[in-house]
Design an enzyme around this catalytic site. Structure first.
Site, PDB file in Angstrom:
ATOM      1  CG  ASP A   1      -2.024  -1.008   1.129  1.00  0.00           C
ATOM      2  OD1 ASP A   1      -2.218  -1.559   0.031  1.00  0.00           O
ATOM      3  OD2 ASP A   1      -2.695  -1.263   2.141  1.00  0.00           O
TER       4      ASP A   1
ATOM      5  NE  ARG B   1      -6.383 -12.763 -10.521  1.00  0.00           N
ATOM      6  CZ  ARG B   1      -7.401 -13.258  -9.837  1.00  0.00           C
ATOM      7  NH1 ARG B   1      -8.602 -13.296 -10.375  1.00  0.00           N
ATOM      8  NH2 ARG B   1      -7.232 -13.721  -8.617  1.00  0.00           N
TER       9      ARG B   1
ATOM     10  CG  ASP C   1       2.065   0.079  -9.327  1.00  0.00           C
ATOM     11  OD1 ASP C   1       2.040   0.454  -8.134  1.00  0.00           O
ATOM     12  OD2 ASP C   1       1.116  -0.520  -9.868  1.00  0.00           O
TER      13      ASP C   1
END
Length: 234
Positions: free
Chosen positions: A139, A214, A175
Site C-alpha cells: 500500500d 492480476r 508502481d
C-alpha cells in the site's frame, strides 16, 4: 473461519494496510479456512520465536513474502521451488482465501500462511533465518500525512536486513515513483544491505523469476513497476 485479531492496544504499531475484507468469500474458499488453513498456518508469533525448520523439516531455503495479495506470486514461486519453504503474510482475508485455493489446487506442500500483519512474524523469526524476502506492491499511502503508515520505515528495514542470511536477497517492487524513492532511501541507509543495481535496466526490467499478477496488470500506479533488489552483506 479464521480471522485476524481486531483489537488494537496503545502499543500496536500503525496499520500499514487498508481493508481486511471486501466482497463475500466464496463458499469453497471459506471452507478451506476450516480444512486447509490449520495445516498451513504459521504458529502464533505472539507465542514466541518461530522455528523455521519446524515449519518444513528439510527445507533447503526459507522465503518470506510480505503482502502476497491473491497468492498468485507466492504459489507460482512455491511450485517452482518445492524444496524451499514459502512463508506468506497477508491481512486481507479475500487474498488469504485466494491463496488457500492456489495451494489446494496446486497440491503445494511448502507454503505456510499468516493471515495478519507481517511485522509480528518478522519479529518472531530468528535473525539470519531467511534466504529471500519479497515485498510486492505494498500500500503506497500517497498523502504526505499518511507516509508514516508506509511499511518501509527505517526500523523495519533494519529488522528485515537482520532476518536475512548473508548473501540473502530482498526484493521491493512498486508502481509508484514516490514510494520507490522513499523505499530506496531507507534501504540504502540500512546497514548490511547492498543495492544490486548498476544501470537503469536493473530496476526497470523485471527479474527473470518475477511473476506478473492480476494486480500488476491493473496498472494502478503512476509508473511501470520498479524493481529494487538488495543483497545482505557483512
Amino acid at each position: 473461519m479464521t480471522t485476524p485479531p481486531s483489537s488494537h492496544g496503545p502499543d500496536t504499531p500503525l496499520r500499514t494496510f487498508g481493508r481486511i475484507k471486501s466482497r463475500p468469500i466464496k463458499p469453497r474458499q471459506a471452507a478451506l479456512f476450516d480444512t486447509l488453513m490449520p495445516q498451513v498456518q504459521v504458529p502464533d508469533p505472539s507465542a514466541g520465536p518461530i522455528d523455521v525448520q519446524a515449519l518444513m523439516p528439510g527445507a533447503k531455503e526459507a522465503w518470506l513474502e510480505i503482502g502476497f495479495g491473491g497468492g498468485e506470486h507466492l504459489a507460482a514461486q512455491a511450485a517452482r521451488y518445492p524444496s524451499a519453504l514459502m512463508i506468506g503474510c497477508e491481512p486481507f482475508l479475500n487474498g488469504v482465501a485466494s491463496a488457500l485455493r492456489h495451494i489446494d489446487e496446486g497440491g503445494l506442500k511448502n507454503v505456510r500462511l499468516h493471515a495478519d500483519d507481517a511485522r509480528a512474524v518478522v519479529d518472531a523469526l530468528p535473525d539470519g533465518s531467511l534466504d529471500r524476502i519479497m515485498i510486492l506492491f505494498p500500500d503506497p499511502w500517497h498523502k504526505a500525512r499518511h507516509n508514516k503508515r508506509r511499511l518501509i520505515q527505517p526500523e523495519f528495514a533494519a529488522k528485515l536486513a537482520a532476518k536475512l542470511k548473508r548473501g540473502g536477497r530482498l526484493r521491493f517492487v512498486t508502481d509508484w515513483k514516490d514510494y520507490a524513492g522513499w523505499a530506496l532511501e531507507r534501504f540504502l541507509a540500512t546497514p548490511g544491505l547492498r543495492w544490486l543495481a548498476d544501470e537503469a535496466s536493473d530496476w526497470k526490467v523485471a527479474p527473470e523469476d518475477h511473476v506478473v499478477t492480476r494486480y500488476e496488470e491493473k496498472k494502478l500506479g503512476d509508473t511501470d513497476p520498479l524493481f529494487l533488489e538488495f543483497e545482505k552483506v557483512g
